[in-house]
Design an enzyme around this catalytic site. Structure first.
Site, PDB file in Angstrom:
ATOM      1  N   CYS A 133      43.781  -3.442 -10.921  1.00  0.00           N
ATOM      2  CA  CYS A 133      45.093  -3.372 -10.285  1.00  0.00           C
ATOM      3  C   CYS A 133      45.838  -4.698 -10.506  1.00  0.00           C
ATOM      4  CB  CYS A 133      44.956  -3.099  -8.786  1.00  0.00           C
ATOM      5  SG  CYS A 133      43.941  -4.303  -7.933  1.00  0.00           S
ATOM      6  N   CYS A 140      44.452  -7.826  -8.929  1.00  0.00           N
ATOM      7  CA  CYS A 140      43.214  -8.361  -9.514  1.00  0.00           C
ATOM      8  C   CYS A 140      43.544  -9.261 -10.703  1.00  0.00           C
ATOM      9  CB  CYS A 140      42.316  -7.218  -9.960  1.00  0.00           C
ATOM     10  SG  CYS A 140      42.182  -5.911  -8.742  1.00  0.00           S
TER      11      CYS A 140
END
Lengths: 339, 78
Positions: free
Chosen positions: B10, B13
């Site tokens: 994502c 991250c």
């Protein structure tokens, strides 16, 4: 000291916030009627007035409430929520899970680790679903916007009906015993035993979380709010008063299922959809139909279903969508009937 | 030291990975940074919210993006 600054600044900002919010309507009227000198009552003026008033109002509400929600959420980590839900009997578990869904920080990108973490530590499948339904549907942005544009009654109705749907749908999924429709690898995976010690946080850390939440969320949604309110403002001035009555009015029986059908594949976040719904209602759509539409758009989203496909087999995803959509329709009809 | 960034790809991250690399570089920490994207591997650390920062197999930060200062503080302990 560091905490001094962190606590004093919000305390100083609060009265400024209050005064601005309180006098927003006169400030708006003054800048439109006197500074810009626009003629009252024309379509353009009223559209502009709507936008200039609603935009700062909603952003101010968002900033204030998300700040406090950020602080409250620092007390509810997913790990703590899981600990509360472990070994709860189904019905109590469903109620708790739905309520914890509101306060536990949740983002759909974390849906998978969260699902695995719950299911593998023994939280029942139905209880996990109650959480997964409530968390995205009853999020702070939706509730704040509803509060800002419709008042506290509608916001409260939304929270209560959302909770009811999450509790009942999760309970039904639990009763149907659909564990075999969870992807096989899920129950075979072993979660590690990393120590579960919570981060020790000071009050100043939590306040910093509040700031970060405001920066992150308002920074992300302001553009949706702007577009939503702009569309709303345009419709406010230019669309005829009873435009939506035949399509989304109370007497059109098909309006509820139709709204849900349109709402499920539509994906928008709450920030964009609430201002539009507020105009739908102004133009004659009924509350139940609008509520159903909004819940379908916010609560059931395609991207999240695609993420969940990793851990759930297709029949379970479809059952999940079906049950929640059914619940939303009942809410829609109920409110059209009552109001 | 052995740094791992846990997260299934994502946006947050990626931000955490980038930030960690910057901190390591700027402060001259001697570290290897690996990105762990496989969900089964992530679950071995028993976390429920991504992204997470793991140093020498210990979960230091989970579920949020820390500031550069905070990462520096965490890494300085090792």
């Amino acid at each position: 000291m560091n905490w001094n600054k962190n606590i004093v600044i919000p305390l100083l900002l609060l009265p400024v916030w209050y005064l601005t919010y309180h006098y927003l309507q006169p400030i708006t009227d003054w800048s439109i009627d006197i500074v810009l000198g626009l003629e009252k009552g024309t379509r353009f003026t009223e559209s502009l007035r709507f936008f200039i008033f609603e935009m700062p109002k909603v952003l101010m509400l968002l900033a204030l409430i998300i700040f406090f929600v950020g602080i409250i959420r620092s007390y509810f980590s997913p790990e703590r929520t899981r600990k509360i839900l472990e070994g709860k009997s189904t019905f109590t578990g469903n109620i708790l899970a739905a309520m914890l869904g509101i306060v536990t920080p949740f983002c759909s990108c974390s849906a998978i680790p969260l699902f695995l973490g719950f299911v593998e530590s023994g939280v029942p499948l139905g209880v996990t679903f109650s959480f997964l339904i409530a968390a995205p549907m009853i999020n702070e942005v939706a509730v704040i916007l509803l509060f800002g544009m419709f008042g506290w009654k509608v916001a409260l109705i939304y929270i209560l009906t959302g909770l009811t749907i999450a509790i009942t749908a999760g309970w039904v999924i639990g009763k149907l015993k659909l564990e075999h429709w969870v992807q096989d690898w899920v129950y075979q995976t072993k979660i590690g035993n990393n120590d579960e010690s919570e981060e020790k946080l000071k009050l100043s850390d939590r306040i910093r979380f509040g700031y970060n939440a405001v920066k992150e969320i308002v920074g992300k949604v302001w553009i949706y709010v702007a577009v939503g309110i702009a569309v709303g403002a345009g419709a406010h001035g230019y669309v005829p008063q009873d435009f939506m009555v035949s399509l989304m009015g109370k007497s059109a029986w098909y309006s509820v299922p139709l709204s849900v059908l349109i709402g499920v594949p539509l994906y928008s976040n709450a920030a964009g959809i609430v201002p539009i719904v507020s105009v739908l209602i102004e133009k004659g759509a009924s509350l139940g139909t609008s509520l159903a539409f909004m819940m379908a758009v916010i609560g059931l989203s395609l991207p999240e279903m695609i993420i969940l496909k990793k851990v759930l087999k297709l029949p379970l995803i479809l059952t999940f969508i079906g049950i929640v959509a059914f619940g939303i329709m009942i809410v829609g009809y109920l409110f059209n009937f009552i109001f | 030291m052995d740094i791992k960034i846990l997260g299934s790809g994502c946006a947050k991250c990626k931000t955490l990975e980038k930030l960690t690399r910057e901190v390591v570089e700027q402060n001259g920490f001697n570290a290897t940074i690996t990105k762990v994207e496989d969900i089964v591997d992530i679950m071995k650390y028993n976390i429920m919210s991504t992204p997470a920062l793991v140093v020498n197999e210990k979960v230091e930060i989970k579920g949020r993006i820390p500031s550069a200062d905070e990462i520096k503080q965490v890494l300085s302990k090792y």
